[in-house]
Design a protein around this motif. Structure first.
Motif, mmCIF file in Angstrom:
data_model
loop_
_atom_site.group_PDB
_atom_site.id
_atom_site.type_symbol
_atom_site.label_atom_id
_atom_site.label_comp_id
_atom_site.label_asym_id
_atom_site.label_seq_id
_atom_site.Cartn_x
_atom_site.Cartn_y
_atom_site.Cartn_z
ATOM 1 N N MET A 141 0.944 -1.256 -0.004
ATOM 2 C CA MET A 141 0.129 -0.101 -0.134
ATOM 3 C C MET A 141 0.795 1.440 0.147
ATOM 4 O O MET A 141 0.424 2.293 -0.745
ATOM 5 N N ARG A 142 1.964 1.466 0.890
ATOM 6 C CA ARG A 142 2.826 2.486 0.795
ATOM 7 C C ARG A 142 3.777 2.616 -0.285
ATOM 8 O O ARG A 142 4.017 3.568 -1.103
ATOM 9 N N GLU A 143 4.250 1.308 -0.761
ATOM 10 C CA GLU A 143 5.026 1.361 -2.050
ATOM 11 C C GLU A 143 4.243 1.904 -3.302
ATOM 12 O O GLU A 143 5.117 2.407 -4.173
ATOM 13 N N ASN A 144 2.954 1.724 -3.274
ATOM 14 C CA ASN A 144 2.092 2.394 -4.513
ATOM 15 C C ASN A 144 2.609 3.774 -4.830
ATOM 16 O O ASN A 144 2.846 4.200 -5.762
ATOM 17 N N HIS A 145 2.501 4.611 -3.674
ATOM 18 C CA HIS A 145 2.893 5.818 -3.914
ATOM 19 C C HIS A 145 4.371 5.998 -3.802
ATOM 20 O O HIS A 145 4.969 6.931 -4.835
ATOM 21 N N THR A 448 12.291 12.726 1.450
ATOM 22 C CA THR A 448 11.398 12.350 2.651
ATOM 23 C C THR A 448 10.043 12.861 2.051
ATOM 24 O O THR A 448 10.259 14.318 1.950
ATOM 25 N N ASP A 449 8.765 12.385 1.778
ATOM 26 C CA ASP A 449 7.844 12.819 1.477
ATOM 27 C C ASP A 449 6.846 13.001 2.854
ATOM 28 O O ASP A 449 6.214 12.321 3.248
ATOM 29 N N TYR A 450 7.009 14.235 3.429
ATOM 30 C CA TYR A 450 6.432 14.529 4.576
ATOM 31 C C TYR A 450 5.088 14.562 4.852
ATOM 32 O O TYR A 450 4.276 14.154 5.651
ATOM 33 N N ALA A 452 3.019 12.555 2.897
ATOM 34 C CA ALA A 452 2.436 11.266 2.933
ATOM 35 C C ALA A 452 2.781 10.684 4.153
ATOM 36 O O ALA A 452 1.986 9.814 4.774
ATOM 37 N N LYS A 453 3.965 10.776 4.724
ATOM 38 C CA LYS A 453 4.593 10.275 6.069
ATOM 39 C C LYS A 453 3.410 10.755 7.177
ATOM 40 O O LYS A 453 3.317 10.010 8.025
ATOM 41 N N HIS A 454 2.866 12.045 7.219
ATOM 42 C CA HIS A 454 2.264 12.601 8.221
ATOM 43 C C HIS A 454 0.920 12.073 8.007
ATOM 44 O O HIS A 454 0.255 11.981 9.046
ATOM 45 N N ALA A 455 0.554 12.045 6.852
ATOM 46 C CA ALA A 455 -0.983 11.824 6.489
ATOM 47 C C ALA A 455 -1.209 10.094 7.048
ATOM 48 O O ALA A 455 -2.286 9.706 7.503
ATOM 49 N N TYR A 456 -0.245 9.324 6.891
ATOM 50 C CA TYR A 456 -0.463 7.844 6.992
ATOM 51 C C TYR A 456 -0.195 7.683 8.568
ATOM 52 O O TYR A 456 0.804 8.299 9.268
ATOM 53 N N GLU A 457 -1.126 6.953 9.178
ATOM 54 C CA GLU A 457 -1.243 6.459 10.482
ATOM 55 C C GLU A 457 -0.654 5.054 10.566
ATOM 56 O O GLU A 457 -0.969 3.829 10.094
ATOM 57 N N LYS A 458 0.375 4.889 11.633
ATOM 58 C CA LYS A 458 1.383 3.622 11.527
ATOM 59 C C LYS A 458 0.581 2.828 12.322
ATOM 60 O O LYS A 458 -0.317 2.980 13.264
ATOM 61 N N MET A 459 0.800 1.265 11.882
ATOM 62 C CA MET A 459 0.143 0.237 12.662
ATOM 63 C C MET A 459 1.225 0.079 13.728
ATOM 64 O O MET A 459 2.171 0.475 13.806
ATOM 65 N N HIS A 460 0.326 -0.405 14.697
ATOM 66 C CA HIS A 460 1.316 -0.879 16.136
ATOM 67 C C HIS A 460 0.958 -2.340 16.531
ATOM 68 O O HIS A 460 -0.058 -2.733 16.187
#
Length: 468
Positions: A141-145, A448-450, A452-460
């Protein structure tokens, strides 16, 4: 029809005797309870009460009439009594209301990531989890972008770009931009009008909408919403009962069951996807293409192609084209991004004597977040691109106007990219305008694509705080 009091409905709350209210009608779901595709728990949650609010985002309005016998409808409740029943705003509803009240103005939305960040705040947790999640570790999913960041541009200068024409044609339909709204499930999770929002916005901005199999709205509702001469495509998940496919040539709506109930808190797993896709025929194969061609004159596109070999097979079996797609990274993690395999697909088709510009349409979806991403895809041979999640996010925060604005932002970005690249028309966008030497290198360093990085919510992991 018999009138039943709210007090009487409230008495029937056990698994051996469960009634619910949906759109003012009372249904006895005792026999259906074990068969419900979304499990028993969600029905029992609303036993003896009005379940309309939970029912609507997941189901087409005619699903009860199509799948349950008339006998399960016991009568109707008094409309005045239902309207006057006390309604208490839950803490979650209060938080979402405040989030909507305090969200940025629409004219402050400058890109796709802005809409995503707003959607994270205004969507209920279950809807956000479903819309934003991918399979397993969400690497694909992240690689797509991220894959688009490995494609660099080669601008040409001293070109007269006073006038830019982004018009193109996809499957014979003229459209304002090489972009279509791709099929995404369960639109009413984000907006009460669901997919109809996307239909209206697509008409306003002259782009194509792909109708999803797993829509919250019925097929008839979506088609009835379209403007005169508006083109829509249909995504068809093949049912195990092939007799139903023939009926769907004329009318198609498919159950989108209330699957989101394995627990009170949503897991970012594939439970939802499994539940709503249980009807899909796993025996579907290339030989079935001939059968589909025998029952329709519409062009057939295979969506979900992930190798050059399968793209060639689609052409050999007589399809009109393919959509290179890993389904938004929601199925097989570590499947390649569509844009990564696009160059090899085009090369493989040409080796077989197929001209992708004339004989066979190649589309891609997944990860397109900028107008420059559209430019890169077209340069590498795509006829157009499908965009899904960003429009769901725009719809969830701002409805019709949000989707319209996002389409306009894509148009503005593509126009500026074409002007700076020296391409006056879509036909002027050529492979020599991009540098793909790093496309296959997944370890090349990128800025760094900030956004995308901040819009994406990390899994835990479960030992840490839940994402929800």
């Amino acid at each position: 029809m018999k009138t039943i009091s709210l007090e009487e409905v409230a008495k029937h709350t056990s698994k051996k005797d469960v009634w619910v209210i949906i759109h003012g009608k009372v249904y006895d779901l005792t026999a259906f309870l074990p068969e419900h595709p979304g499990g028993q728990k969600i029905i029992m949650k609303y036993a003896g009460r009005d379940a309309t609010k939970a029912f609507d985002p997941i189901h087409p309005p005619d699903i009860i009439d199509r799948f349950l016998s008339p006998e399960v409808c016991l009568g109707e409740v008094d409309a005045a009594s239902l309207a006057s029943a006390p309604k208490v705003e839950t803490e979650q509803e209060k938080q979402l209301r405040i989030a909507h009240e305090n969200k940025p103005r629409l004219d402050e939305m400058y890109n796709a990531f802005d809409f995503e960040s707003v959607a994270k705040n205004v969507l209920p947790p279950d809807a956000w989890a479903y819309y934003s999640s991918g399979s397993d570790d969400e690497v694909t999913m992240r690689e797509n972008h991220n894959a688009f960041h490995r494609i660099w541009l080669r601008p040409r200068v001293m070109v007269d770009v006073a006038k830019i024409d982004m018009n193109t044609s996809m499957l014979g339909t003229k459209t304002a931009i090489p972009l279509y709204i791709t099929a995404t499930a369960l639109g009413k999770l984000g907006h009460p009008d669901g997919e109809k929002v996307l239909t209206r916005a697509a008409a306003k901005r002259d782009v194509i909408q792909m109708i999803p199999t797993l829509a919250s709205c019925s097929f008839d509702e979506i088609v009835a919403t379209r403007a005169d001469n508006q083109t829509q495509w249909l995504q068809l998940y093949v049912n195990s009962d092939r007799r139903r496919e023939k009926d769907m040539r004329q009318k198609y709506s498919q159950e989108a069951p209330d699957e989101m109930d394995n627990d009170d808190s949503f897991q970012r797993d594939e439970g939802a996807a499994r539940a709503i896709s249980a009807f899909i025929d796993p025996s579907l194969n290339w030989k079935d293409v001939a059968w589909f061609k025998s029952i329709t004159k519409m062009p057939i596109i295979i969506k979900g192609i992930q190798t050059a070999e399968d793209a060639v097979l689609a052409w050999k079996y007589g399809c009109a084209g393919v959509v290179l797609s890993n389904h938004g990274g929601r199925q097989l993690d570590f499947a390649p991004s569509a844009v990564e395999i696009l160059p090899e697909v085009i090369d493989a088709l040409k080796r077989e004597g197929c001209d992708p510009k004339k004989d066979f349409d190649v589309y891609i979806d997944g990860g397109i977040r900028r107008g420059s991403d559209i430019f890169k895809a077209v340069a590498l041979g795509a006829k157009g691109v499908g965009i899904g999640r960003p429009f769901l996010f725009a719809m969830s925060g701002y409805g019709d106007k949000g989707v319209e604005r996002l389409i306009q932002l894509y148009q503005d970005e593509l126009e500026m990219c074409m002007r700076l690249m020296g391409a006056k028309t879509i036909e002027d966008i050529t492979p020599d305008m991009v540098d793909i030497r790093n496309l296959k290198d997944h370890f090349v360093a990128n800025p760094t694509d900030y956004l995308a990085k901040h819009a994406y919510e990390k899994m835990h992991p479960r030992g840490n705080l839940s994402k929800l």
